[in-house]
Design an enzyme around this catalytic site. Structure first.
Site, PDB file in Angstrom:
ATOM      1  NE  ARG A 179      -0.678  -0.639   4.836  1.00 54.57           N
ATOM      2  CZ  ARG A 179      -0.894  -0.049   6.067  1.00 54.57           C
ATOM      3  NH1 ARG A 179      -1.830   0.887   6.321  1.00 54.57           N
ATOM      4  NH2 ARG A 179      -0.246  -0.276   7.169  1.00 54.57           N
TER       5      ARG A 179
ATOM      6  CD  GLU B  16     -17.033   2.413   1.416  1.00 48.28           C
ATOM      7  OE1 GLU B  16     -18.505   2.470   1.403  1.00 48.28           O
ATOM      8  OE2 GLU B  16     -16.581   2.706   2.580  1.00 48.28           O
TER       9      GLU B  16
ATOM     10  CG  PHE C  15     -15.308  -1.498   3.104  1.00 48.56           C
ATOM     11  CD1 PHE C  15     -16.067  -2.384   3.622  1.00 48.56           C
ATOM     12  CD2 PHE C  15     -14.102  -1.013   3.872  1.00 48.56           C
ATOM     13  CE1 PHE C  15     -15.782  -2.892   4.859  1.00 48.56           C
ATOM     14  CE2 PHE C  15     -14.122  -1.543   5.241  1.00 48.56           C
ATOM     15  CZ  PHE C  15     -14.856  -2.267   5.838  1.00 48.56           C
TER      16      PHE C  15
ATOM     17  CG  HIS D  38      -6.138  -2.546   5.384  1.00 48.02           C
ATOM     18  ND1 HIS D  38      -5.452  -1.593   4.530  1.00 48.02           N
ATOM     19  CD2 HIS D  38      -5.891  -2.392   6.568  1.00 48.02           C
ATOM     20  CE1 HIS D  38      -4.914  -0.791   5.528  1.00 48.02           C
ATOM     21  NE2 HIS D  38      -5.127  -1.158   6.664  1.00 48.02           N
TER      22      HIS D  38
ATOM     23  CG  ASP E 249      -8.941  -3.529  11.529  1.00 46.76           C
ATOM     24  OD1 ASP E 249      -9.107  -3.508  12.750  1.00 46.76           O
ATOM     25  OD2 ASP E 249      -8.860  -3.025  10.744  1.00 46.76           O
TER      26      ASP E 249
ATOM     27  NE  ARG F 229      -2.806  -3.075   9.368  1.00 46.13           N
ATOM     28  CZ  ARG F 229      -2.534  -3.589  10.617  1.00 46.13           C
ATOM     29  NH1 ARG F 229      -2.495  -5.146  10.579  1.00 46.13           N
ATOM     30  NH2 ARG F 229      -2.186  -2.964  11.666  1.00 46.13           N
TER      31      ARG F 229
END
Lengths: 296, 314
Positions: free
Chosen positions: B10, B58, B83, B109, B117, B167
């Site tokens: 990323r 989104e 998302f 991610h 998460d 990530r």
């Protein structure tokens, strides 16, 4: 709510009765072609096509800076039909304007036709955005307006939504975005014909009070009679003068407008007439056309 | 050799955008309130006038990107993979891919290495979702250098592209000076004749390490890095099937619809050989440190080596 005062009116290029008559003739022809295409295809959406036909006619004949001989002209105004299913009469208005031959219109929805069941920007000259999945067109219109701001262009972007379509959450995401980014080059028109597939919008979705919601979302709100060209002219011209915020025009319309048995009838949302009813509808529209002094 | 870099893809993505935007004025970037996490914040800092935060919306972000592309911009729309490709799937399908608009979608991610998460944010379906859409190109870079090349290739390609971002900071594997990113081309990182290990994303480096360990035990494994999952490099896979007779795939994704299935589709007609698909076995992940989760899910070098041996009956 923004009222129209007399001093505003003086700023408009008020149409005379001849100009209005010409628009009425074009809109009537558009309904005839749309009805023919839907009849041939044995499918399509006459109700919303007819409620929006006068709005398309005004925009393409009087407002939009577009060139049928150069449909992709860089600085043209854009129109996104967010309620994509109402394309049959839009196709007719585009053909009458010269974007493609009217001979394409009866081939609506046929295999190999340029005119898809829902708008396809890749196959149809004059269509600025593919659409049909409700709620998505308004976001694309926001992107086009944003691109105009980035490049300091002065083109405007118009999008037409259905009142039922406003039940989609994405519509409200887009409205919030447009106001937050100060997209004053965006004009959102809502075709409030009051009906959707499962019944009235009041029964199914509970959209009202739409004007207050739009105002709360940061829009300058106007209202018009979507079948009265003077009213459309007033609202569209007033919206155009707003700076610093996007505009919304609530268009009061009649679903199925122009064909008596379809008017305000929920079952004509997405149904084609049989041969007998087609002839009845065609006859009515031809009579209206003759009264207006027009011919096909 | 180029320097070995330890970096999350990323981060490399954010850097690549900045570099390319210096000369390409059409590049604009959209995010959905995750700029700090997707690293579009790097671009935002350098080009604030070309960065647009769309908020936590989104679906609208993808539509706005479509409108920008219709006006000649090259929009990158970033969010978490979950998302970007999950919430906005239908906007991507109908507003971007169907009209073939020049929108680049970045899903950060991705996979279980999202870690703490937990399952709601660990996207293991993005590759399957994106490869099922006509007109879509799907890229999953394995390291820093590959991400730089992938973003450049995405800009040069006119049309919709999905790029998967990770990530976790990972060691680079493409450290050779002559490394060149070629869209749609697999890379043979190690030759071998007993079996072919096909990997994508962060598992590529683990596959190389596993092959080195397997060599010590007399197993000669070929390792192929597939960064472009669609269109996939059929040639390199069919050749591997012919020459090694067995293929085993590794991905940080559900074994349904991802790299493994793309490899199967590529060889099944022209050279069907036994293929074992390894990854996340049709289950959700859970919270935990990324490295621990990767070990538990068998996506580190020892896990890869273990699966290869089992596949070969050793």
């Amino acid at each position: 709510m923004c009222g129209i005062v007399n001093s505003d009116k003086e700023m408009f290029n008020i149409m005379n009765s001849t100009e209005i008559n010409e628009l009425q003739i074009t809109a009537c022809k558009a309904r005839l072609y749309a009805l023919e295409g839907i009849f041939n295809a044995k499918s399509g959406h006459p109700g919303g096509s007819f409620s929006a036909a006068d709005i398309y006619t005004y925009l393409y004949e009087k407002e939009l800076n577009v060139d049928p001989s150069d449909p992709h002209k860089a600085d043209r105004d854009r129109f996104v039909l967010s309620k994509g299913h109402c394309c049959p009469s839009l196709y007719a208005v585009l053909a009458l304007k010269g974007f493609f031959p009217v001979e394409e219109l009866p081939k609506l929805r046929k295999v190999g036709a340029m005119l898809q069941g829902h708008p396809d920007m890749k196959s149809t000259p004059g269509i600025d955005m593919s659409s049909g999945s409700l709620g998505q067109g308004i976001s694309a219109a926001c992107g086009m307006a944003l691109a105009g701001k980035i490049d300091n262009k002065d083109y405007r972007v118009y999008t037409l939504l259905g009142d039922g379509e406003c039940e989609e959450g994405q519509v409200w995401e887009a409205l919030m975005f447009a106001a937050h980014k100060n997209l004053d080059n965006l004009c959102v028109i809502i075709d409030c014909n009051g009906l959707q597939i499962d019944g009235t919008v009041a029964e199914v979705g509970g959209l009202e009070p739409l004007d207050k919601k739009l105002e709360a979302f940061g829009f300058e709100v106007f209202k018009m009679d979507g079948h009265d060209f003077s009213s459309i002219e007033e609202a569209v011209s007033s919206a155009k003068k707003v700076s610093g915020k996007p505009q919304a025009i609530i268009a009061k319309t009649v679903k199925g407008r122009g064909v008596s048995y379809m008017e305000n009838q929920v079952n004509w949302h997405g149904a084609a007439p049989n041969a007998e009813l087609y002839e009845v509808g065609r006859k009515e529209l031809l009579e209206s056309l003759a009264e207006l002094g027009g011919t096909l | 050799m180029a320097e070995m870099v330890v970096k999350a893809t990323r981060e490399s993505f954010g850097e690549a955008l900045c570099e390319l935007a210096k000369t390409n004025k059409d590049i604009v970037v959209l995010d959905a309130d995750l700029a700090a996490a997707t690293k579009t914040s790097i671009f935002q800092k350098a080009f604030p006038e070309r960065f647009f935060d769309c908020g936590i919306a989104e679906g609208n972000m993808i539509g706005v990107a479509a409108g920008l592309a219709a006006c000649g911009k090259i929009p990158f729309a970033a969010s978490f993979a979950m998302f970007a490709t999950g919430r906005a799937f239908e906007q991507i399908r109908n507003s971007v891919a169907y009209p073939q608009l020049n929108v680049k979608i970045a899903g950060s991610h991705a996979g279980i290495s999202t870690g703490e998460d937990g399952a709601t944010h660990q996207c293991i379906e993005d590759i399957a979702l994106m490869r099922a859409i006509p007109n879509m190109t799907v890229i999953n870079p394995a390291d820093h250098y590959e991400m730089l090349g992938a973003v450049k290739a995405a800009v040069e390609l006119e049309g919709p592209v999905y790029i998967r971002l990770g990530r976790l900071a990972i060691e680079s594997v493409n450290n050779n000076d002559d490394y060149k990113f070629e869209l749609g081309k697999g890379i043979t990182l190690r030759d071998g004749k007993d079996v072919t290990i096909v990997a994508t994303g962060l598992v590529v480096r683990e596959a190389v390490l596993a092959a080195e360990e397997l060599a010590k035990e007399g197993i000669d494994a070929r390792v192929i890095n597939i960064h472009t999952i669609k269109p996939i490099d059929e040639e390199i896979l069919i050749k591997a099937a012919k020459e090694t007779g067995k293929i085993i795939t590794f991905e940080e994704h559900n074994v349904i619809g991802g790299l493994g299935d793309a490899v199967l589709s590529a060889i099944s007609e022209k050279c069907p050989v036994p293929v074992k698909k390894c990854g996340v076995y049709d289950r959700f992940g859970y919270s935990g440190p990324a490295k621990e989760l990767l070990e538990i899910f068998g996506l580190t070098a020892p896990g890869v080596a273990r699966e290869v041996k089992a596949f070969l009956g050793k």
